[in-house]
Design a protein around this motif. Structure first.
Motif, PDB file in Angstrom:
ATOM      1  N   UNK A  91       0.832  -1.211   0.000  1.00 38.97           N
ATOM      2  CA  UNK A  91       0.000   0.000   0.000  1.00 38.97           C
ATOM      3  C   UNK A  91       0.866   1.260   0.000  1.00 38.97           C
ATOM      4  N   UNK A  92       1.938   1.261   0.798  1.00 38.22           N
ATOM      5  CA  UNK A  92       2.867   2.404   0.802  1.00 38.22           C
ATOM      6  C   UNK A  92       3.465   2.585  -0.594  1.00 38.22           C
ATOM      7  N   UNK A  93       3.852   1.481  -1.214  1.00 38.07           N
ATOM      8  CA  UNK A  93       4.433   1.562  -2.561  1.00 38.07           C
ATOM      9  C   UNK A  93       3.450   2.134  -3.565  1.00 38.07           C
ATOM     10  N   UNK A  94       2.212   1.688  -3.496  1.00 37.96           N
ATOM     11  CA  UNK A  94       1.213   2.161  -4.460  1.00 37.96           C
ATOM     12  C   UNK A  94       0.891   3.639  -4.251  1.00 37.96           C
ATOM     13  N   UNK A  95       0.640   4.033  -3.005  1.00 38.98           N
ATOM     14  CA  UNK A  95       0.282   5.441  -2.754  1.00 38.98           C
ATOM     15  C   UNK A  95       1.449   6.374  -3.052  1.00 38.98           C
ATOM     16  N   UNK A  96       2.668   5.947  -2.732  1.00 43.54           N
ATOM     17  CA  UNK A  96       3.815   6.832  -2.988  1.00 43.54           C
ATOM     18  C   UNK A  96       4.114   6.924  -4.475  1.00 43.54           C
ATOM     19  N   UNK A  97       3.865   5.855  -5.220  1.00 44.67           N
ATOM     20  CA  UNK A  97       4.092   5.883  -6.676  1.00 44.67           C
ATOM     21  C   UNK A  97       3.104   6.840  -7.346  1.00 44.67           C
ATOM     22  N   UNK A  98       1.826   6.708  -6.999  1.00 48.40           N
ATOM     23  CA  UNK A  98       0.818   7.596  -7.586  1.00 48.40           C
ATOM     24  C   UNK A  98       1.078   9.051  -7.191  1.00 48.40           C
ATOM     25  N   UNK A  99       1.539   9.261  -5.962  1.00 52.83           N
ATOM     26  CA  UNK A  99       1.772  10.631  -5.480  1.00 52.83           C
ATOM     27  C   UNK A  99       2.961  11.275  -6.196  1.00 52.83           C
ATOM     28  N   UNK A 100       4.036  10.520  -6.384  1.00 49.85           N
ATOM     29  CA  UNK A 100       5.186  11.053  -7.141  1.00 49.85           C
ATOM     30  C   UNK A 100       4.764  11.371  -8.572  1.00 49.85           C
ATOM     31  N   UNK A 118      -2.995  11.302   0.515  1.00 54.80           N
ATOM     32  CA  UNK A 118      -3.755  10.130   0.084  1.00 54.80           C
ATOM     33  C   UNK A 118      -3.983   9.216   1.277  1.00 54.80           C
TER      34      UNK A 118
ATOM     35  N   UNK B  39      -0.502   8.772   3.019  1.00 60.15           N
ATOM     36  CA  UNK B  39       0.672   9.278   2.318  1.00 60.15           C
ATOM     37  C   UNK B  39       0.542  10.781   2.122  1.00 60.15           C
ATOM     38  N   UNK B  47       7.674  11.525  -0.831  1.00 66.33           N
ATOM     39  CA  UNK B  47       6.467  11.481   0.001  1.00 66.33           C
ATOM     40  C   UNK B  47       6.769  10.777   1.309  1.00 66.33           C
ATOM     41  N   UNK B  86       9.092   3.572  -4.835  1.00 62.14           N
ATOM     42  CA  UNK B  86       7.858   2.812  -4.635  1.00 62.14           C
ATOM     43  C   UNK B  86       7.965   1.345  -5.061  1.00 62.14           C
ATOM     44  N   UNK B  89       9.539  -0.775  -2.462  1.00 68.19           N
ATOM     45  CA  UNK B  89       8.608  -1.127  -1.374  1.00 68.19           C
ATOM     46  C   UNK B  89       7.839  -2.399  -1.704  1.00 68.19           C
TER      47      UNK B  89
END
Lengths: 186, 186
Positions: A91-100, A118, B39, B47, B86, B89
């Motif tokens: 979940x951290x990977x997904x949210x941080x990827x979309x945020x970047x 997010x 996030x 992030x 990401x 992760x």
């Protein structure tokens, strides 16, 4: 400065990214990356992982910092809760990827971001991993990401930012489409 | 102690897990979990995420600790490398999930582990996320996990441990099979 005279700074070096795109178009071998982690079992469900080197641009790349992570299960599973669970790492990977991605696309589209947050939630029926019901999958039945974005843009432009980030996100692709995983022993 | 008089301790409370399986078989509602992360965009591709509460066993669960994570892109992408990427992760999540599973299955099968280490590597062609070639996916073209396991068991039993861990791993399932992701704005 843009044609409209507006200077936007989201901290993303879009010129460098566009330059990389041009360079890698002409040198596809340099675009082949290998990302890595190393994981050591500690005790019970607790493990310790390190992330440091990767391969790309045709050579080994080493960072200045080694990133370290503890993973474990929580106390309600009779574990010691020494780190986030493995599924929370996803979940951290997904949210941080979309945020970047949102930041990079906003920079490219000349949209000034003020704040982006997010919350991400994955639903999981434990009857899968516990082997109670073979019809229930082990992973998430679904994931929902909710963004709150304050930006100098219309709502439709903010929604388009998020849509473009999904379209170009590595982790969104990993989660929504199957990836082949090979597990070897010794 | 087993029939063979051997006491195995991998630090996994298998009795509690088997008890949970029995309890959740009779109370399927309690097996419905929600895992979460929050996030916050900092600057550029950097992030900061937190992992704390989850829902399960029919109620909100709160940990003693809040786990925090920085994610970023490396300097070769003109970013500041303030955290793992990401996609790394996701690799940490996958390797830690399989490793916890190996420990739990070993305990259940009365196999004493001495050490378990994994290296995990994901291949990615950046022509995907950079939009150079629409035929190239954004995520990994494939992932390889290599285990080195020292345990009081025959090689075939160690291989069977790893195979059973894959069969019951939440993150292995998330990566190898598609999951629906809904992204909402505001």
């Amino acid at each position: 400065m843009t044609a409209a005279g507006k200077t936007v700074n989201n901290g993303v070096n879009v010129e460098a990214l566009l330059g990389a795109r041009e360079a890698l178009t002409n040198a596809p071998e340099a675009a082949r990356f290998k990302w890595r982690a190393a994981t050591e079992w500690k005790n019970g469900t607790h493990s310790h992982s390190t992330v440091e080197s990767f391969y790309g641009l045709g050579e080994e790349q080493r960072r200045k910092t080694t990133f370290t992570f503890n993973a474990d299960h929580p106390e309600v599973f009779a574990s010691e809760d020494k780190g986030a669970t493995p599924v929370e790492y996803v979940l951290v990977g997904l949210a941080s990827c979309l945020t970047a991605g949102i930041a990079a696309v906003a920079q490219n589209r000349n949209i000034q971001l003020r704040s982006v947050t997010a919350t991400i939630e994955g639903d999981m029926d434990l009857q899968g991993i516990l082997g109670i019901d073979e019809e229930v999958r082990n992973g998430f039945s679904g994931i929902t990401v909710k963004y709150v974005i304050d930006a100098d843009a219309k709502r439709e432009d903010i929604e388009a930012l998020v849509a473009q980030s999904q379209k170009r996100s590595a982790v969104y692709d990993i989660v929504t489409s199957p990836t082949n995983v090979t597990v070897l022993v010794n």
